[in-house]
Scaffold this motif. Structure first.
Motif, PDB file in Angstrom:
ATOM      1  N   GLN A 228       1.014  -1.140   0.343  1.00 38.36           N
ATOM      2  CA  GLN A 228      -0.198   0.116  -0.034  1.00 38.36           C
ATOM      3  C   GLN A 228       0.791   1.817   0.456  1.00 38.36           C
ATOM      4  O   GLN A 228       0.559   2.221  -1.055  1.00 38.36           O
ATOM      5  N   ASP A 231       2.198   1.488  -3.659  1.00 40.49           N
ATOM      6  CA  ASP A 231       1.004   2.272  -4.636  1.00 40.49           C
ATOM      7  C   ASP A 231       1.352   3.545  -4.216  1.00 40.49           C
ATOM      8  O   ASP A 231       0.765   4.456  -4.946  1.00 40.49           O
ATOM      9  N   ASN A 235       1.632   6.357  -7.656  1.00 43.66           N
ATOM     10  CA  ASN A 235       0.627   7.463  -7.508  1.00 43.66           C
ATOM     11  C   ASN A 235       1.176   8.847  -7.725  1.00 43.66           C
ATOM     12  O   ASN A 235       0.749   9.441  -7.791  1.00 43.66           O
ATOM     13  N   TYR A 325      -4.746  10.339  -9.866  1.00 42.44           N
ATOM     14  CA  TYR A 325      -3.917  10.011  -9.317  1.00 42.44           C
ATOM     15  C   TYR A 325      -3.418  10.139  -7.439  1.00 42.44           C
ATOM     16  O   TYR A 325      -2.675   9.384  -6.943  1.00 42.44           O
ATOM     17  N   SER A 327      -5.408  11.564  -5.379  1.00 42.48           N
ATOM     18  CA  SER A 327      -6.297  10.434  -5.073  1.00 42.48           C
ATOM     19  C   SER A 327      -6.023   9.000  -4.297  1.00 42.48           C
ATOM     20  O   SER A 327      -6.522   8.629  -3.950  1.00 42.48           O
ATOM     21  N   LYS A 328      -5.485   8.538  -5.784  1.00 39.99           N
ATOM     22  CA  LYS A 328      -5.532   7.072  -5.468  1.00 39.99           C
ATOM     23  C   LYS A 328      -3.888   7.198  -4.486  1.00 39.99           C
ATOM     24  O   LYS A 328      -3.973   5.763  -3.612  1.00 39.99           O
ATOM     25  N   ALA A 331      -5.384   7.534  -1.144  1.00 42.49           N
ATOM     26  CA  ALA A 331      -6.738   5.763  -0.972  1.00 42.49           C
ATOM     27  C   ALA A 331      -5.293   5.482   0.236  1.00 42.49           C
ATOM     28  O   ALA A 331      -6.477   4.579   0.739  1.00 42.49           O
ATOM     29  N   ALA A 332      -4.671   4.902  -0.491  1.00 42.33           N
ATOM     30  CA  ALA A 332      -3.768   3.798  -0.498  1.00 42.33           C
ATOM     31  C   ALA A 332      -2.427   4.304   0.831  1.00 42.33           C
ATOM     32  O   ALA A 332      -2.894   2.790   2.094  1.00 42.33           O
TER      33      ALA A 332
END
Length: 358
Positions: A228, A231, A235, A325, A327-328, A331-332
């Motif tokens: 995570q 990631d 991003n 990206y 936001s991704k 979120a991770a």
């Protein structure tokens, strides 16, 4: 937003917008601790680089290395390794310093070689290594920076070395793949947005992700949490490059430190150009291609292509992609199993990178 801080912090202490707006509650004492830790981590990195055993001879091999490392920078990538180790409460942050130094040495190796391939005259406002010496000197010095990086990795705790090396080697291979794709794109008329995003993930983003994943591994993070965090870094890296593309066209040259429209003059296939080609009607696409052939009217070329971007809403589309990206990434980070207050330095750094004007 971000505030000025003591000089040895690298010019900034970041306060994320979410903190300012109250979305992420943070006590003053926590922010003071965060600032203190950031100062300490940067001092560890600077001290570690200063204490590297770089021989005096042969001077043409080692002097360019000292020169490259002295150019400075914010040392964001090695900071990420220390931030990740701290996120998972490593007992002694000093155990992560060799890995952080390895990340910084690899980054400088890649810059030296990229500058040769890009024929870049300047790096951080100073002559590039190949410009100051020559390409052969730069190749060898760059190679030695990579060897030095592996020397630092060898100092990592032995039980962590397999996962650290696997992560590092995978990243190094992907960075080379990304650089090759970037060069391939220069002569290819059929590059799409997905191709570009894949290239910048390899060339730029995986190093951020790997820096974080290595720090997490050194602190005994679970595989799921380490992934995570990886990631999150990847991003953030993609969003970072999209911001870079925007700044080239719409940034203030005084702040950005580069010529306005440099990517336009070089006909670089940035997100903005590829989105314009995807969005425009055939006549406008033809005009874009015509302007890409122009060499003797730089200011007019920049202004006309920028006007085409404006008419197509390309700036807004690129901002939207950047926020997607980002936001991704957040979120991770949210999914990682640790105390939320420990995530604040990473949230703050990401916010700074994505809102920067230079």
């Amino acid at each position: 937003m971000y505030n000025k801080s003591p000089a040895n912090l690298g010019e900034w202490v970041v306060i994320p917008s979410s903190i300012v707006s109250g979305d992420i509650p943070i006590l003053a004492s926590n922010f003071h601790d965060m600032t203190h830790h950031t100062l300490t981590w940067q001092q560890y990195i600077d001290q570690g680089l200063a204490e590297l055993d770089i021989p005096p001879s042969p001077a043409m091999l080692y002097e360019p290395i000292r020169y490259m490392l002295a150019l400075g920078g914010k040392r964001i990538r090695p900071m990420l390794t220390l931030m990740a180790a701290d996120l998972f409460s490593i007992p002694n942050i000093r155990h992560a310093i060799p890995a952080a130094l390895a990340v910084e040495l690899f980054h400088n190796f890649s810059l030296v070689h990229d500058d040769i391939m890009d024929h870049a005259p300047l790096r951080r406002g100073k002559e590039t290594v190949h410009q100051k010496w020559n390409a052969n000197v730069a190749i060898l010095s760059g190679d030695n920076l990579l060897i030095m990086a592996y020397g630092q990795l060898a100092k990592c705790p032995k039980d962590k070395l397999p996962v650290v090396l696997e992560t590092f080697n995978t990243m190094a291979t992907q960075v080379c793949e990304g650089q090759q794709l970037d060069m391939d794109f220069e002569g290819s008329p059929a590059v799409c947005i997905d191709d570009y995003l894949h290239m910048i993930q390899l060339k730029t983003s995986v190093l951020l992700g790997a820096a974080l994943k290595i720090g997490a591994a050194l602190a005994d993070a679970t595989d799921i949490d380490a992934q995570q965090l990886y990631d999150f870094g990847v991003n953030v890296g993609i969003a970072f490059q999209l911001q870079d593309d925007l700044l080239d066209v719409y940034g203030d040259p005084e702040q950005f430190g580069k010529q306005r429209g440099g990517d336009i003059l070089a006909n670089k296939k940035t997100y903005l150009l590829l989105k314009a080609v995807e969005t425009a009607n055939p006549a406008t696409v033809s005009e874009l291609h015509d302007w890409m052939e122009v060499r003797d009217q730089p200011e007019k070329k920049i202004n006309r292509i920028t006007a085409i971007y404006d008419s197509l809403g390309i700036r807004q589309a690129t901002e939207a992609a950047k926020h997607f990206y980002a936001s991704k990434a957040y979120a991770a980070l949210d999914k990682i199993n640790c105390d939320e207050s420990r995530k604040v330095p990473l949230q703050a750094l990401a916010q700074h990178l994505l809102d920067r004007t230079k």
